[in-house]
Write an enzyme that holds these catalytic residues in place. Structure first.
Site, PDB file in Angstrom:
ATOM      1  N   ASP A  13     -10.115   1.510  -3.746  1.00 16.56           N
ATOM      2  CA  ASP A  13      -9.060   1.498  -2.725  1.00 16.56           C
ATOM      3  C   ASP A  13      -8.208   2.758  -2.854  1.00 16.56           C
ATOM      4  O   ASP A  13      -8.664   3.838  -2.533  1.00 16.56           O
ATOM      5  CB  ASP A  13      -8.239   0.207  -2.887  1.00 16.56           C
ATOM      6  CG  ASP A  13      -7.458  -0.162  -1.642  1.00 16.56           C
ATOM      7  OD1 ASP A  13      -6.910   0.739  -0.981  1.00 16.56           O
ATOM      8  OD2 ASP A  13      -7.380  -1.362  -1.322  1.00 16.56           O
TER       9      ASP A  13
ATOM     10  N   ASN B 146      -9.360   5.668   2.751  1.00 14.87           N
ATOM     11  CA  ASN B 146      -8.459   5.192   1.711  1.00 14.87           C
ATOM     12  C   ASN B 146      -7.968   6.322   0.803  1.00 14.87           C
ATOM     13  O   ASN B 146      -7.465   7.311   1.279  1.00 14.87           O
ATOM     14  CB  ASN B 146      -9.139   4.053   0.927  1.00 14.87           C
ATOM     15  CG  ASN B 146      -8.348   2.758   1.020  1.00 14.87           C
ATOM     16  OD1 ASN B 146      -7.121   2.765   0.951  1.00 14.87           O
ATOM     17  ND2 ASN B 146      -9.034   1.651   1.177  1.00 14.87           N
TER      18      ASN B 146
ATOM     19  N   ARG C 213      -7.106   1.250  13.268  1.00 18.62           N
ATOM     20  CA  ARG C 213      -5.732   1.590  12.903  1.00 18.62           C
ATOM     21  C   ARG C 213      -5.746   2.629  11.794  1.00 18.62           C
ATOM     22  O   ARG C 213      -6.743   2.787  11.072  1.00 18.62           O
ATOM     23  CB  ARG C 213      -4.959   0.361  12.430  1.00 18.62           C
ATOM     24  CG  ARG C 213      -5.421  -0.220  11.098  1.00 18.62           C
ATOM     25  CD  ARG C 213      -4.372  -1.167  10.534  1.00 18.62           C
ATOM     26  NE  ARG C 213      -4.817  -1.858   9.315  1.00 18.62           N
ATOM     27  CZ  ARG C 213      -4.767  -1.351   8.087  1.00 18.62           C
ATOM     28  NH1 ARG C 213      -4.341  -0.108   7.894  1.00 18.62           N
ATOM     29  NH2 ARG C 213      -5.152  -2.068   7.045  1.00 18.62           N
TER      30      ARG C 213
ATOM     31  N   GLU D 250       0.842  -1.209   0.000  1.00 13.86           N
ATOM     32  CA  GLU D 250       0.000   0.000   0.000  1.00 13.86           C
ATOM     33  C   GLU D 250       0.876   1.258   0.000  1.00 13.86           C
ATOM     34  O   GLU D 250       2.090   1.198   0.162  1.00 13.86           O
ATOM     35  CB  GLU D 250      -0.898   0.030   1.251  1.00 13.86           C
ATOM     36  CG  GLU D 250      -2.369  -0.291   0.973  1.00 13.86           C
ATOM     37  CD  GLU D 250      -3.111   0.844   0.264  1.00 13.86           C
ATOM     38  OE1 GLU D 250      -2.461   1.817  -0.191  1.00 13.86           O
ATOM     39  OE2 GLU D 250      -4.343   0.753   0.160  1.00 13.86           O
TER      40      GLU D 250
END
EC number: 3.1.1.17
Length: 322
Positions: free
Chosen positions: A233, A179, A128, A36
């Protein structure tokens, strides 16, 4: 005359074909179980990204065509990595719900936390930090998600802004999975994805104050039934203002005109879980794409790819000002 016209049309078709073609290639030894947060560092001609659930930092060196990997000592999670302005071996990294300053030389197999920058949601132990970026002025933007349990049911995430000398501000609440983020200075827009909303939103953005307002849906990935919804995403933008939307479980990045919502191009990959993208390379015309290998996905899941031949350029990553 007709013979000449034939050759002219043939040449145009060839040129258009080249312009619309693209090539997807894996970077060597680039695996990350949950890759990521790709960030192109123009000064170092390197792509930084993270392996979230391994607490890992990765750096792809363009000149060497090599990936360096490090484990952050004592940290099981690394949600994002942002180089710090003026401190070439320091990075802001999302460790749980803390933004830590991590020291790494870009080569060593270990990296070390040196201090905490700030923390969010200290009491929400099941959350998180996820994706984060800096806006064109060097401010931090990033958000949280449910990490333990169903993030589609428990929308306890938030989107935050932080800048040097200031406090953390909540930009948006009621977030499932915070995101993708991108900015367009020409259009004065900020773009944001909450994966659990299945859409991309635009905001009017004041680049002097960092204030986002007037949310509007510009791209909707809902299908006929919830089980068919595509999961947006990560996100990036090119210099023409087009968005590149990664789809987790969709094996595709959609190039989208945010003014019309029209899909201009579908970039296909040999794996399903496409997590994010960033333009890079010496000419900022290579699209680097991270993927994941969650839930026992077969190879090449988790590989980081480069896409060339897109006939588009993007922007380098911006260092975080602290």
């Amino acid at each position: 005359m007709f013979r000449n016209m034939f050759f002219i049309f043939a040449a145009l078709a060839l040129l258009l074909g080249v312009a619309m073609s693209y090539k997807v290639e894996p970077l060597p030894d680039s695996f990350a179980g949950l890759g990521e947060g790709p960030h192109w560092d123009e000064a170092r001609q390197s792509l930084y990204y993270v392996d979230i659930e391994a607490g890992g930092l990765l750096r792809y060196d363009y000149q060497e065509n090599k990936v360096y990997k490090a484990k952050i000592e004592g940290e099981p999670l690394a949600g994002f990595v942002l180089p710090i302005e003026g401190r070439p071996q320091e990075f802001a990294v999302g460790c749980g719900r803390r933004v830590e300053i991590v020291q790494w030389d870009g080569v060593s197999p270990t990296a070390k936390v040196v201090r905490q920058l700030f923390q969010v949601q200290p009491l929400l132990e099941k959350n998180r930090l996820n994706d984060a970026k800096t806006d064109p002025r060097g401010r931090f933007f990033g958000g949280t998600m449910r990490y333990i349990g169903d993030e589609f049911e428990f929308r306890h995430g938030e989107l935050y802004r932080w800048e040097a000398g200031g406090q953390t501000s909540v930009i948006k609440g009621d977030v499932g999975i915070s995101n993708g983020l991108a900015w367009d200075e020409k259009a004065k827009k900020f773009y944001y994805i909450d994966t659990t909303d299945y859409e991309v939103k635009s905001y009017d953005y004041d680049f002097e104050t960092g204030v986002a307002s007037n949310p509007k849906v510009v791209f909707n990935l809902r299908k006929s039934s919830p089980k068919d919804h595509l999961l947006p995403d990560g996100l990036t933008i090119d210099t023409e203002g087009n968005l590149y939307v990664a789809t987790f479980n969709g094996a595709t990045i959609y190039k989208v005109n945010p003014n019309t919502g029209k899909v201009l191009l579908e970039i296909k990959f040999p794996t399903k879980q496409i997590t994010s993208a960033a333009f890079g390379g010496p000419n900022l015309d290579i699209l680097y794409v991270t993927t994941a290998a969650k839930f026992d996905q077969p190879a090449p899941a988790g590989t980081t790819f480069k896409v060339t031949g897109l006939n588009a350029t993007g922007y380098p990553g911006v260092n975080l000002k602290i």
